[in-house]
Design a protein around this motif. Structure first.
Motif, mmCIF file in Angstrom:
data_model
loop_
_atom_site.group_PDB
_atom_site.id
_atom_site.type_symbol
_atom_site.label_atom_id
_atom_site.label_comp_id
_atom_site.label_asym_id
_atom_site.label_seq_id
_atom_site.Cartn_x
_atom_site.Cartn_y
_atom_site.Cartn_z
ATOM 1 N N ARG A 88 13.357 7.713 0.529
ATOM 2 C CA ARG A 88 13.772 7.570 -0.866
ATOM 3 C C ARG A 88 12.600 7.360 -1.803
ATOM 4 N NH1 ARG A 88 18.171 3.249 0.759
ATOM 5 N NH2 ARG A 88 16.217 2.353 1.373
ATOM 6 N N THR A 89 11.537 6.744 -1.289
ATOM 7 C CA THR A 89 10.403 6.372 -2.132
ATOM 8 C C THR A 89 9.096 6.709 -1.433
ATOM 9 O OG1 THR A 89 11.681 4.516 -3.014
ATOM 10 C CG2 THR A 89 9.299 4.456 -3.353
ATOM 11 N N VAL A 90 8.145 7.194 -2.215
ATOM 12 C CA VAL A 90 6.801 7.447 -1.713
ATOM 13 C C VAL A 90 5.825 6.788 -2.680
ATOM 14 C CG1 VAL A 90 5.051 9.197 -1.226
ATOM 15 C CG2 VAL A 90 7.443 9.629 -0.630
ATOM 16 N N THR A 91 4.874 6.040 -2.123
ATOM 17 C CA THR A 91 3.848 5.415 -2.941
ATOM 18 C C THR A 91 2.533 6.148 -2.738
ATOM 19 O OG1 THR A 91 4.904 3.261 -2.775
ATOM 20 C CG2 THR A 91 2.583 3.281 -3.436
ATOM 21 N N LEU A 92 1.938 6.603 -3.816
ATOM 22 C CA LEU A 92 0.616 7.226 -3.771
ATOM 23 C C LEU A 92 -0.395 6.144 -4.098
ATOM 24 C CD1 LEU A 92 1.401 10.557 -5.644
ATOM 25 C CD2 LEU A 92 1.440 10.097 -3.190
ATOM 26 N N SER A 93 -1.233 5.855 -3.136
ATOM 27 C CA SER A 93 -2.233 4.808 -3.328
ATOM 28 C C SER A 93 -3.474 5.199 -2.547
ATOM 29 C CB SER A 93 -1.692 3.446 -2.857
ATOM 30 O OG SER A 93 -1.463 3.466 -1.465
ATOM 31 N N GLY A 94 -4.336 4.282 -2.381
ATOM 32 C CA GLY A 94 -5.572 4.558 -1.664
ATOM 33 C C GLY A 94 -6.696 3.888 -2.401
ATOM 34 N N TRP A 132 -7.832 -1.535 2.371
ATOM 35 C CA TRP A 132 -9.218 -1.971 2.258
ATOM 36 C C TRP A 132 -9.444 -3.426 2.636
ATOM 37 C CZ3 TRP A 132 -12.831 1.534 2.084
ATOM 38 C CH2 TRP A 132 -12.491 2.804 1.632
ATOM 39 N N GLY A 133 -8.422 -4.126 3.124
ATOM 40 C CA GLY A 133 -8.598 -5.502 3.584
ATOM 41 C C GLY A 133 -9.473 -5.541 4.829
ATOM 42 N N ASP A 134 -9.771 -6.742 5.317
ATOM 43 C CA ASP A 134 -10.653 -6.898 6.481
ATOM 44 C C ASP A 134 -10.223 -6.050 7.673
ATOM 45 O OD1 ASP A 134 -12.281 -8.617 5.116
ATOM 46 O OD2 ASP A 134 -11.314 -10.428 5.890
ATOM 47 N N ARG A 135 -8.925 -5.919 7.873
ATOM 48 C CA ARG A 135 -8.417 -5.117 8.990
ATOM 49 C C ARG A 135 -7.736 -3.840 8.500
ATOM 50 N NH1 ARG A 135 -5.427 -9.853 12.257
ATOM 51 N NH2 ARG A 135 -6.999 -11.401 11.814
ATOM 52 N N GLY A 136 -8.023 -3.465 7.297
ATOM 53 C CA GLY A 136 -7.382 -2.301 6.693
ATOM 54 C C GLY A 136 -7.741 -0.986 7.359
#
Length: 134
Positions: free
Chosen positions: A41-47, A7-11
């Motif tokens: 090995r790792t998954v990040t759930l974000s959004g 969600w940043g300026d260029r996100g």
């Protein structure tokens, strides 16, 4: 501090390069299975707020069942609604108290209860961890 990649300026979400079709659990599962040879090995759930999605918990459960480390980035206000067994799918919970306007409207950010709801959610995670259930 680095700008938010979503969600940043260029996100990604501001660039309007969003997928035209909605993701389904089946498509996500196929993607996860296809990534197997790369040995993630790792998954990040974000959004915006992953816990608003009905896919979040089933996806987290599938990832955890595959032995992947599952991280969640959340504003913590919806953590209080999760059962301790649901929390067990996450190896790490990251809390961000900011987000895009659409999500903030849905969770009532800026309202009097937002901070207390986030703190309550964090306490729920800690209690589940202490009880050995998450």
């Amino acid at each position: 501090m680095a700008p938010c990649p979503m969600w940043g300026d260029r996100g990604f979400c501001r660039s309007r390069r969003l997928p035209k079709e909605a993701l389904t659990l089946e498509r996500l599962a196929a993607f996860i299975d296809g990534a197997g040879p790369f040995r993630p090995r790792t998954v990040t759930l974000s959004g915006g707020e992953p816990l608003l999605s009905p896919l979040c918990m089933p996806l987290a459960g599938r990832l955890a069942a595959k032995g992947l480390r599952v991280m969640l980035t959340t504003n913590a206000t919806l953590l209080r609604e999760l059962a301790p067994d649901d929390l067990a799918a996450f190896d790490q919970v990251n809390v961000s108290l900011d987000g895009p306007p659409l999500v903030l409207e849905k969770i009532g950010r800026g309202g009097e209860e937002t901070f207390s709801r986030a703190v309550e959610g964090i306490h729920r995670v800690l209690a589940a961890r202490r009880a050995g259930r998450a």
